[in-house]
Structure formats: structure tokens, C-alpha cells
Write an enzyme that holds these catalytic residues in place. Structure first.
Site, PDB file in Angstrom:
ATOM      1  N   ASP A  44      -1.148  -6.361  -4.115  1.00  0.00           N
ATOM      2  CA  ASP A  44      -1.278  -5.066  -3.532  1.00  0.00           C
ATOM      3  C   ASP A  44      -1.078  -4.383  -5.054  1.00  0.00           C
ATOM      4  O   ASP A  44      -0.525  -4.526  -5.899  1.00  0.00           O
ATOM      5  CB  ASP A  44      -0.884  -4.419  -2.831  1.00  0.00           C
ATOM      6  CG  ASP A  44      -0.613  -3.327  -2.713  1.00  0.00           C
ATOM      7  OD1 ASP A  44      -1.818  -2.788  -1.732  1.00  0.00           O
ATOM      8  OD2 ASP A  44      -0.198  -2.053  -3.133  1.00  0.00           O
ATOM      9  N   LYS A  95      -0.334  -1.495  -5.898  1.00  0.00           N
ATOM     10  CA  LYS A  95       0.927  -1.306  -6.102  1.00  0.00           C
ATOM     11  C   LYS A  95       1.837  -1.838  -6.857  1.00  0.00           C
ATOM     12  O   LYS A  95       2.953  -1.955  -7.453  1.00  0.00           O
ATOM     13  CB  LYS A  95       1.586  -0.367  -4.676  1.00  0.00           C
ATOM     14  CG  LYS A  95       1.564   0.305  -4.190  1.00  0.00           C
ATOM     15  CD  LYS A  95       2.076   1.416  -2.767  1.00  0.00           C
ATOM     16  CE  LYS A  95       1.718   0.641  -1.344  1.00  0.00           C
ATOM     17  NZ  LYS A  95       0.475   0.862  -1.881  1.00  0.00           N
ATOM     18  N   HIS A 151       0.397  -1.629   9.324  1.00  0.00           N
ATOM     19  CA  HIS A 151       0.464  -0.246  10.134  1.00  0.00           C
ATOM     20  C   HIS A 151      -0.255   0.142  10.749  1.00  0.00           C
ATOM     21  O   HIS A 151      -1.021  -0.793  11.640  1.00  0.00           O
ATOM     22  CB  HIS A 151       0.408   0.589   8.538  1.00  0.00           C
ATOM     23  CG  HIS A 151       0.838   0.386   7.162  1.00  0.00           C
ATOM     24  ND1 HIS A 151       0.137   0.545   6.008  1.00  0.00           N
ATOM     25  CD2 HIS A 151       2.072   0.354   7.769  1.00  0.00           C
ATOM     26  CE1 HIS A 151       1.781   0.605   5.384  1.00  0.00           C
ATOM     27  NE2 HIS A 151       2.414  -0.106   5.841  1.00  0.00           N
ATOM     28  N   TYR A 161      -6.947   1.945   6.006  1.00  0.00           N
ATOM     29  CA  TYR A 161      -8.484   1.229   6.211  1.00  0.00           C
ATOM     30  C   TYR A 161      -8.400   0.455   7.491  1.00  0.00           C
ATOM     31  O   TYR A 161      -7.879  -0.544   7.694  1.00  0.00           O
ATOM     32  CB  TYR A 161      -8.928   0.447   4.862  1.00  0.00           C
ATOM     33  CG  TYR A 161      -7.496  -0.417   4.061  1.00  0.00           C
ATOM     34  CD1 TYR A 161      -6.885   0.214   3.750  1.00  0.00           C
ATOM     35  CD2 TYR A 161      -8.506  -2.004   4.738  1.00  0.00           C
ATOM     36  CE1 TYR A 161      -6.010  -1.176   2.561  1.00  0.00           C
ATOM     37  CE2 TYR A 161      -7.281  -2.691   4.188  1.00  0.00           C
ATOM     38  CZ  TYR A 161      -6.629  -3.039   3.398  1.00  0.00           C
ATOM     39  OH  TYR A 161      -5.962  -3.939   2.459  1.00  0.00           O
ATOM     40  N   TYR A 162      -9.588   0.390   7.898  1.00  0.00           N
ATOM     41  CA  TYR A 162      -9.818   0.327   8.947  1.00  0.00           C
ATOM     42  C   TYR A 162     -10.430  -1.272   9.111  1.00  0.00           C
ATOM     43  O   TYR A 162     -11.565  -1.276   9.682  1.00  0.00           O
ATOM     44  CB  TYR A 162     -10.218   1.366   9.914  1.00  0.00           C
ATOM     45  CG  TYR A 162      -9.388   2.415  10.510  1.00  0.00           C
ATOM     46  CD1 TYR A 162      -8.506   2.527  11.893  1.00  0.00           C
ATOM     47  CD2 TYR A 162      -9.593   3.436   9.908  1.00  0.00           C
ATOM     48  CE1 TYR A 162      -7.632   3.374  12.012  1.00  0.00           C
ATOM     49  CE2 TYR A 162      -8.740   4.376  10.075  1.00  0.00           C
ATOM     50  CZ  TYR A 162      -7.655   4.559  11.225  1.00  0.00           C
ATOM     51  OH  TYR A 162      -7.352   5.123  11.245  1.00  0.00           O
ATOM     52  N   HIS A 163      -9.629  -2.256   8.662  1.00  0.00           N
ATOM     53  CA  HIS A 163      -9.885  -3.388   8.868  1.00  0.00           C
ATOM     54  C   HIS A 163      -8.578  -4.653   8.620  1.00  0.00           C
ATOM     55  O   HIS A 163      -7.920  -3.590   7.899  1.00  0.00           O
ATOM     56  CB  HIS A 163     -11.029  -3.358   7.447  1.00  0.00           C
ATOM     57  CG  HIS A 163     -11.219  -5.447   7.010  1.00  0.00           C
ATOM     58  ND1 HIS A 163     -12.267  -5.911   7.265  1.00  0.00           N
ATOM     59  CD2 HIS A 163     -10.732  -6.773   7.222  1.00  0.00           C
ATOM     60  CE1 HIS A 163     -12.604  -6.784   6.920  1.00  0.00           C
ATOM     61  NE2 HIS A 163     -11.877  -6.761   6.740  1.00  0.00           N
ATOM     62  N   LEU A 164      -8.664  -5.210   9.291  1.00  0.00           N
ATOM     63  CA  LEU A 164      -7.372  -6.263   9.468  1.00  0.00           C
ATOM     64  C   LEU A 164      -6.785  -6.332   8.448  1.00  0.00           C
ATOM     65  O   LEU A 164      -7.145  -7.405   7.162  1.00  0.00           O
ATOM     66  CB  LEU A 164      -7.345  -6.494  10.735  1.00  0.00           C
ATOM     67  CG  LEU A 164      -5.944  -7.336  11.512  1.00  0.00           C
ATOM     68  CD1 LEU A 164      -5.330  -6.144  12.495  1.00  0.00           C
ATOM     69  CD2 LEU A 164      -5.918  -8.002  12.094  1.00  0.00           C
ATOM     70  N   HIS A 165      -5.657  -6.038   7.973  1.00  0.00           N
ATOM     71  CA  HIS A 165      -4.574  -6.753   6.916  1.00  0.00           C
ATOM     72  C   HIS A 165      -3.347  -6.809   7.531  1.00  0.00           C
ATOM     73  O   HIS A 165      -2.375  -5.482   7.790  1.00  0.00           O
ATOM     74  CB  HIS A 165      -5.503  -5.609   5.431  1.00  0.00           C
ATOM     75  CG  HIS A 165      -4.504  -4.207   5.657  1.00  0.00           C
ATOM     76  ND1 HIS A 165      -5.506  -3.252   6.769  1.00  0.00           N
ATOM     77  CD2 HIS A 165      -3.725  -3.806   5.436  1.00  0.00           C
ATOM     78  CE1 HIS A 165      -5.568  -2.038   6.325  1.00  0.00           C
ATOM     79  NE2 HIS A 165      -4.228  -2.537   5.780  1.00  0.00           N
TER      80      HIS A 165
END
Lengths: 300, 300
Positions: free
Chosen positions: A168, A170, A231, A236-240
Site C-alpha cells: 500500500d 501508506k 473495506h 475505490y470500487y474495484h475489489l481489493h
């Protein structure tokens, strides 16, 4: 003694007369406060934060403080303790004159908890997501190796159950204490938790197994040291899927937004329509367009 | 004024002569410290945590503090600020006499994530809980008004669905930012989440509704500003529900330990045996006896 008032570097109080306009942000947990106001007719931001308790001051703290009993029950007692002033300072930062930008930087927006039923999702949230056409081009760039290719830790290229694993943003990867990786699925038809059904179990199980194996091999961090979750709402709307070090209280790992992958898998095994029909609770900031939609619909 | 020393409830310093054995844990972020030592020849644990900064004290804080300049650069200056003592207390909890268990509880130890199946619960966890016979006498003291009666915020005395609502030890009640209340059920036959079935829905719904109503009436905090959850594992085996301010990242509100009451209710509506059969994930510290039991059983 530094608390006896004869220390030359103690100045006349330079904050005397400060007028508070508003508290921009505060954290009861971290004992800090960000305050916007006026100091001698100039805009100013003051940041105050209590200092940590120091082990080398404990003796004086126990012997020289004043205590007031608050509560007593069985073997437990609580007190309000007033320590010697020099052992209990507040670190204070003053920005003066402060610009509009300083003020905005420290402003925390209010957060509301929203309970979204399956119907709310379809009548409020889904149309909102679609109307916003949030771009996930940056995600596709990663999946197609057009960006960040060198950051990829592992890839399963299968288009049905495959994914890409990478650190990520972060996480600076300099220490394992705050390890933070993301698995992004190759499939482009799953926006979020809400779209998952029993047919996605092979995908979820594959991510869990292979990402955990690779994190163990590459970083030496075992599955029993990992918090693995999705989450809702996602950013953002793409599966992760998020993988964070258990010892690291990662932002967004609170129960109000995170869903353990192991729970998600079990819930789908129990009921393929679990995430289709169930009410989901999540926080929204006051500036969020989705919050306005829930308010318009009379749901808050 | 409470800081002038003429307040009758200020006692002779009961911590005078406390001898520190070791610092069990500390957090620079949270400004707290857990100390093991001896008080009048008895084993004791002292927990100190600085109090949050309160907005209603800012005027006095700015006008009546002593400041020492640390750094000055362009528009930025930093100070060490010594506030009036009564505005800068340390919340202090004393456990005395403390047992080995109390000491272990607060010692910072490595944490492992355990996945407990329903069968694991019955063959490992339940026998362990029973063998330890953790005392919940202090809980019964509250329910019977033998202690902390004056702290009770609300009570529904019904023995089947009733509960007592009171502030958690960790909350000093001086600001709403870190609001933290606990609802403790009157029934004594529910150890944890694991014991819940569809028959407990009236109890859970009653707690949710009445506690939220009372928190709104007494504190002006709406349900959309509250995180309402149970712990698994709980720190004591008598059913209780946590209510914390959404804006406060309360310790223990992470997805690895907290279960939203709204999710628990929906899960039981879906399947009365949900918490009987389902695998639950939770963190255990390396010194925890239960972790040893899971290791002995080859589950970790």
C-alpha cells in the site's frame, strides 16, 4: 526548580488574549487539539498536545502529586492526580499569521454512521456510484503493468481467481511493524463486498491462501500476525483486500469499516445472498456526496 | 478553586512511597503508562493516562499558563506550556492488591491471531474459562448496587432483558469526544457472544434501543455518532456491550476483536446457531493461558 517561576526563559505569556474561533480537530485518544483563532488581531492556528508520561519522572510523580479519589470498588480505585507542573507540560505549536490553507489542513470533518440496507444499496448507493463514474484507471494501469510494475510482490495471472499483491502507498516498507499490502483482483466486475456471492469463494480463498504464503515467504510474517480485511465502503470500487500487521492499528481497521476476509468467506458459505440482503454499517464524512444522498432519502 | 488545596475530598497522598518494579506498557501516542510495583508492601498495578484537552477550558489555558519558548522559525513557534494544575490532571487507576493475572493483563506481549471454530470453543476455550473461574464479583456489585451505584446512567431492572448502563472506567466523563459507556446485562447466564441465540434477540434489541435513547437524552449524542459493539474474547465473561463515540478510536474497536451489535442481531436473525457454529477470529497475547491451550491443541 523549573516550576518555581524563576527560570529566565519563561516569557510573559505570549498566548494571553488568544481568542478561539473554532476547534478544528481534536483527539481524545492522543490528547491533542487543533485550534483556529486570533492572536493580537492576526489569524493563528494553535496545536496543543500533552506530553507522554516519562518513566524517569515516576518517583517524583508518585511522591509529589495531589490526588483526589473518584471511585472505589473492590480492589479498584480511581483518582484524579495533579502532578507537579513541570512534569505535565503541553507541547504547543503556534502558526501565526496562519493562512486559509493552514486552517483547512487541520480541519476534521464530522463523521456519521450510516446503516445501509440491501435496498438502500440498490436505490441510493449504487446509482450514486454509477453517476460519479469514479475512475479506477490507476487500478487498471497496475493490473496491465502500465504503472507500479516494479512494486508488485506477487501475481496470480488467472483472470477468474487471480490477483496482484503490492505494498500500500501508506507503507514505506522500511519496517515490518506497519506492514500494509493490498491484493487487487484481476476481475473487473466486482465493485465491492455487496457484489460477492458464493460463486466468488474460489477467488476469495485463493487470495487468502496465496497472499498469506507470499507474505510469509517474502517478509517472514505469519498469517497469525496478519489482519486481512475488506473495506465497506471501499475507497475505490474495484475489489481489493487489505493485509496489515496485527500489531499495527492501521487507519480503517476499525469494526465500523473493516470486514475480516475469514468472516466474509464464512458468511457466503452460510448464505450466498448474505451481502446482497444484509444491512451494512459504515462511516461517512460530512462532505461526502453519498451522505447527502442518504439525507435526501430521509435515512439519517 | 479546586487547585487551591482546600478541597476536603483531596486526601493525603495514597500513592506516597509507591515503589516501581517495572513499566509493563506505555504509549507515547496515547500518553498512558501501566506500572507494576509495591504499595505499602502489597503488589499493585497503577495505570496513568493524561486527560484529553477540553474545549471549555481553553480560555483559562491560554490566559493562565506559563510558557517557555522552545523554537521559532518563520511563522512557526513551539512552546512548553505549563497549565494550571486542575486543568491538566492524570487519570490514575490503582489495582491493589494485584494478582499475577493483573500484571500479565497489562504487560505488553506479542499478539497472535487465533481462529476458533465452534468445536474449538467447546473443547479448548470453554474448559479453560471454567478452570480459571475468573471472578466477576465486581460486576455483581454493580448490578446489586453495592458499588458504583451513583455512576449508573440508566437501568432497566427487568431480569430477562434488563441491563445497567454506566461510564467505562477509561472515560472521565469530562468531554464527549471519548465517550465510552458499558451496558451490563442483569442475566448472569451469558458468558459471551458464543452463548447468544435467537432467544436473546429481545435482550439485544432492548439494550440497543434504550441505551441509544438514554445516551441521546443524557449526552446529546445520536446513534449515528456511536459505535456499538461486543468484544470476543471479552475481558470478563458476563455479557456486556460497548458504546463509544464514533470519532474516538477506542482501544479494542478494531475489526479483529469487536463485533457490531447491529451485525450480531442480524446474524442471529439469519441463523440462531450463528455464534455457536461459526469460526471467530481474535488476538491473544503471548502470556495468555488460552493461547497456550490453543498451541497445545496444535491449533497455532
Amino acid at each position: 526548580k523549573s516550576d518555581q517561576g524563576n527560570d529566565k526563559s519563561v516569557s510573559a505569556n505570549p498566548l494571553f488574549g488568544f481568542k478561539t474561533t473554532t476547534v478544528l480537530r481534536e483527539s481524545a485518544r492522543e490528547k491533542n487539539m487543533f485550534i483556529h483563532g486570533k492572536l493580537n488581531d492576526q489569524e493563528a492556528v494553535i496545536i496543543m498536545e500533552k506530553t507522554p508520561i516519562r518513566e524517569d519522572t515516576l518517583l517524583e510523580l508518585f511522591n509529589c502529586s495531589r490526588l483526589k479519589l473518584e471511585m472505589s470498588n473492590d480492589i479498584y480505585r480511581t483518582y484524579q492526580l495533579q502532578p507537579p507542573a513541570h512534569l505535565n507540560e503541553i507541547k504547543t505549536t503556534v502558526v501565526c499569521p496562519a493562512t486559509e490553507k493552514h486552517v483547512k489542513k487541520y480541519l476534521l470533518q464530522e463523521t456519521y454512521l450510516v446503516e445501509e440496507s440491501g435496498d438502500d444499496y440498490r436505490s441510493i448507493t449504487l446509482p450514486y456510484i454509477q453517476s460519479q463514474s469514479f475512475s479506477v484507471q490507476w487500478v487498471y494501469n497496475i493490473l496491465e503493468k502500465k504503472a507500479e510494475a516494479e512494486r508488485i510482490v506477487f501475481e496470480d495471472p488467472d483472470q477468474a481467481v487471480g490477483f496482484v499483491l503490492l505494498p500500500d502507498f501508506k507503507w514505506d516498507q522500511k519496517q515490518l511493524d506497519d506492514l500494509y499490502l493490498i491484493a487487487i483482483v484481476h476481475r473487473r466486475d466486482i465493485k465491492s463486498l455487496r457484489d460477492l456471492t458464493v460463486q466468488h469463494l474460489p477467488l476469495l480463498n485463493n487470495i487468502r491462501k496465496k497472499a498469506e504464503e507470499n507474505i510469509l515467504n517474502k517478509y517472514g510474517v505469519a498469517a497469525s500476525k496478519l489482519r486481512v480485511y475488506l473495506h465497506y465502503q471501499p475507497s475505490y470500487y474495484h475489489l481489493h483486500v487489505h493485509f496489515t500487521a496485527l500489531s499495527f492499528e492501521a487507519p480503517g481497521s476499525g469494526v465500523e469499516r473493516a470486514h475480516l476476509l475469514s468472516d466474509v468467506i464464512q458468511n457466503l458459505e452460510l448464505d450466498s445472498q448474505y451481502y446482497h440482503s444484509r444491512s451494512l454499517t459504515f462511516p461517512l464524512r460530512s462532505g461526502d456526496g453519498l451522505l447527502s444522498k442518504f439525507k435526501e432519502a430521509g435515512k439519517l
